[in-house]
Design an enzyme around this catalytic site. Structure first.
Site, PDB file in Angstrom:
ATOM      1  N   HIS A 163     -11.072  -4.088  12.364  1.00 36.31           N
ATOM      2  CA  HIS A 163     -12.049  -4.302  11.049  1.00 36.31           C
ATOM      3  C   HIS A 163     -13.506  -3.501  11.227  1.00 36.31           C
ATOM      4  O   HIS A 163     -14.335  -3.683  10.585  1.00 36.31           O
ATOM      5  CB  HIS A 163     -12.275  -5.607  10.485  1.00 36.31           C
ATOM      6  CG  HIS A 163     -11.040  -6.173  10.098  1.00 36.31           C
ATOM      7  ND1 HIS A 163     -10.042  -6.764  10.679  1.00 36.31           N
ATOM      8  CD2 HIS A 163     -10.739  -6.529   8.585  1.00 36.31           C
ATOM      9  CE1 HIS A 163      -9.093  -7.139   9.993  1.00 36.31           C
ATOM     10  NE2 HIS A 163      -9.410  -7.060   8.765  1.00 36.31           N
ATOM     11  N   GLU A 190       0.804  -1.049   0.084  1.00 39.24           N
ATOM     12  CA  GLU A 190      -0.083   0.019   0.105  1.00 39.24           C
ATOM     13  C   GLU A 190       0.650   1.271  -0.110  1.00 39.24           C
ATOM     14  O   GLU A 190       0.480   2.237  -0.885  1.00 39.24           O
ATOM     15  CB  GLU A 190      -0.878   0.157   1.169  1.00 39.24           C
ATOM     16  CG  GLU A 190      -2.025  -0.883   1.243  1.00 39.24           C
ATOM     17  CD  GLU A 190      -1.667  -2.221   1.522  1.00 39.24           C
ATOM     18  OE1 GLU A 190      -0.531  -2.501   2.214  1.00 39.24           O
ATOM     19  OE2 GLU A 190      -2.658  -3.321   1.561  1.00 39.24           O
TER      20      GLU A 190
END
Lengths: 352, 336
Positions: free
Chosen positions: A140, A71
């Protein structure tokens, strides 16, 4: 619903938020050859949150570009490609995973225009999934939009429904600045995730924009103002229905963007109702709710409050896994109703 | 080459069976309530519903990696897992009942229900894991460093997936381990199911085992999803770490029998469903070896299977029978 179905001729076309986002991206890619998308798992999956469904077949792997799990590299590359005149859209599955590339976001993407004295433009769109309520636990389930709104140089978009999602996404792609688009899992319309039905609404087929910095009045009311955004708009609307049966008319303001923030709409509504509840799925401390409360406090010479400001947010704890704990920390319809009832009864104490 | 002695072979077999049957049971329990009768239109699968909410990443098929490595470990050695870690936790000795209770979100769970399936913490058995890809490598380096600084003979093991081997944190951790000659073993479980996609699309250049050598640490490739092959590679790596020889990366080509997570669209790998026959099931392979060496017969196999089923039934009963934490616990344990 997850599929638009086949509406009768002339009937409005209902899309899920994921479909609306994919349509916005597709139309902008048709319109502007400089637009391309980078992210993980487009190839066979259409993006984990389906926001790029069907685009690979239309535009091919050069413009719908699968990335390795690297990323920092591809977010940094997006920033530089934007400086070179391209208009990248980058997707990172979940905002919880942004830590791995924060340097590229907060030290480079957000600041290079400023540090170059305005010489360079960084028209990058970063989109990601946010939100809890599905047992995703602490890594999450976060929202974190306030973390990015805190950093000067990033525009922050949090749609609550398919119509706004398309219009805001189109606006984001056409914007010459870095824009972060936060998509709550619960409004996307995924086949494996609970879905807020109200998020599927009529969406025009032709391209359109929703300007940044303009909140929507999701419901009008005169007794109390609920300022919120994203999935919480739907919870606030459900609460408003219950409140209506109790004689309390709540006005629901959907902020739609955090940066820029539509302070005027907030002040106008609070000026009308005199009572303010801020509902936020992000952490309570040092975040959106504090910001909105501060804006109102700074304008107490313009707006008169009939009751103290109230806030509902995640109470400064990581999102727990266990269902009763998760339900205890994420604002619920019931608690929004309770807070509004308390506000309706509350009074400001007279000045000594 | 260090061959596994009979007791280790039998331990590996029993543990692999336990892992497999545990995950098959968990897969069924996980499905409960995920397709409720009043399911809203359009929703085909609701990850939030049922006794086990959230995402569920199963490791059935990857048992050889867990047992082949953990067969060499002591209670004092640290193991750090990934988002797909039940097999490693079981092989490291994490109690099945408290792990299951955690997965159910019960107060008797390893983390009092706060972490769940993705975040299992068992300091007593020196096991932890994380839901963030690549996040297992630095803590293993840290545990290894702590062992060095305190004079402990313990070593540390990080499990990672082939997706994590593309993250910056992989390179930084290998560099640190190489630079400081840390007593650490990195175990890359290449199940070819990484988001985003297959190794051939996601990696440029050398394999993980070859890349390790660039950082001054050893790399061993294991091309078979086979417990004995992993055991032999891990013997070398663990011995090197214990003798002060530094770090090793073991790159195992393995196979995940389930999807990336339960209920996903199953596009990540072309594997078949659980319970369907597989050409090279590592458990059947090991059983055949044990029978050939006269270490296993029908009676013993039956006893081993009965024992596994008993452990699993007890664990699920414990989890189902346990209470949820009180809602007031939500705000506890934020700070020490």
């Amino acid at each position: 619903m997850n599929t638009a179905g086949h509406p009768a001729p002339g009937a409005p076309r209902i899309l899920t938020t994921a479909q609306a986002i994919a349509e916005a991206i597709g139309q902008e890619m048709e319109r502007d050859p400089r637009v391309f998308v980078m992210g993980e798992d487009f190839g066979r999956y259409g993006g984990v949150f389906s926001a790029t469904g069907g685009l690979l077949e239309r535009f091919g792997p050069e413009r719908i570009r699968d990335t390795p799990r690297s990323e920092s590299a591809f977010i940094g590359a997006a920033a530089a490609a934007a400086v070179e005149g391209l208009r990248p859209i980058a997707e990172l599955m979940s905002v919880d995973l942004f830590g791995v590339c924060m340097d590229q976001i907060y030290n480079h993407l957000a600041k290079n225009r400023y540090m170059s004295g305005g010489q360079v433009k960084l028209p990058v769109v970063l989109m990601t999934a946010i939100g809890g309520g599905h047992g995703g636990a602490a890594q999450h389930s976060q929202c974190l939009y306030a973390t990015f709104a805190h950093l000067p140089g990033l525009k922050v978009v949090v749609p609550s429904n398919a119509h706004d999602a398309k219009g805001l996404m189109t606006q984001a792609i056409r914007d010459d600045n870095p824009v972060m688009v936060f998509l709550h899992r619960g409004i996307m319309g995924l086949p494996w995730m609970q879905y807020q039905e109200g998020a599927s609404v009529a969406v025009p087929e032709t391209a359109f924009t929703v300007p940044f910095g303009q909140a929507a009045v999701a419901r009008e009311g005169r007794h109390v103002t609920i300022v919120t955004l994203g999935l919480m708009v739907h919870k606030a609307l459900l609460a408003a229905r219950t409140l209506h049966t109790q004689g309390i008319e709540a006005e629901v303001i959907d902020l739609r963007t955090l940066v820029p923030l539509d302070t005027q709409s907030v002040l106008r509504s609070v000026g009308k109702t005199g009572r303010l509840l801020i509902v936020d799925e992000d952490y309570l401390g040092f975040g959106l709710s504090g910001e909105i409360a501060a804006v109102v406090a700074e304008h107490m010479d313009e707006v008169a409050l009939a009751a103290p400001i109230r806030r509902l947010g995640v109470p400064n704890v990581p999102i727990p896994y266990s269902r009763p704990l998760e339900q205890a920390v994420i604002p619920s319809v019931t608690r929004i109703v309770e807070a509004c009832c308390e506000l309706a009864d509350a009074k400001l104490k007279a000045a000594a | 080459m260090t061959k596994p002695p009979p007791d280790k072979l039998l331990w590996m077999y029993e543990t692999m069976l336990l892992i497999r049957r545990y995950e098959e049971t968990l897969a069924q329990v996980y499905l409960q309530g995920k397709r409720p009768p009043d399911i809203p239109p359009g929703l085909s699968f609701d990850i939030a519903s049922g006794p086990v909410p959230g995402e569920m990443h199963l490791a059935a098929g990857q048992e050889p990696v867990a047992v082949g490595v953990c067969a060499h470990l002591r209670e004092t050695d640290t193991v750090v897992g990934t988002h797909r870690s039940h097999h490693v936790a079981i092989a490291k000795g994490v109690p099945l009942d408290r792990m299951t209770a955690e997965i159910f979100g019960k107060v008797t769970g390893l983390g009092r229900g706060k972490g769940g399936h993705l975040h299992l913490f068992d300091p007593a058995h020196r096991f932890s894991c994380s839901g963030i890809v690549g996040a297992s490598l630095p803590p293993a380096c840290g545990a290894a460093l702590a062992a060095r600084l305190t004079g402990s003979p313990a070593i540390a093991v990080a499990f990672l997936g082939e997706g994590a081997a593309k993250q910056g944190i992989f390179h930084e951790s290998l560099n640190l381990a190489g630079q400081w000659r840390l007593p650490v073993v990195f175990v890359c479980e290449d199940n070819r199911s990484a988001i985003p996609g297959a190794e051939d699309r996601a990696a440029a250049g050398a394999s993980s085992a070859e890349r390790a050598k660039c950082y001054g640490i050893e790399g061993i490739a294991v091309d078979r999803n086979d417990a004995i092959a992993v055991y032999e590679a891990a013997a070398v790596a663990v011995d090197r770490a214990r003798q002060g020889g530094g770090a090793t990366l073991i790159d195992v080509k393995t196979e995940c029998h389930f999807g990336h997570f339960q209920g996903d669209a199953r596009v990540f790998q072309p594997t078949t469903g659980a319970g369907e026959p597989r050409p090279h099931d590592p458990i059947a392979t090991l059983a055949a070896t044990l029978r050939r060496r006269k270490l296993l017969d029908d009676a013993l196999d039956h006893r081993i299977r009965q024992r596994a089923e008993g452990h699993i039934a007890a664990a699920f009963e414990f989890a189902r029978g346990s209470l949820y934490p009180a809602a007031s616990e939500a705000t506890e344990h934020v700070f020490a």
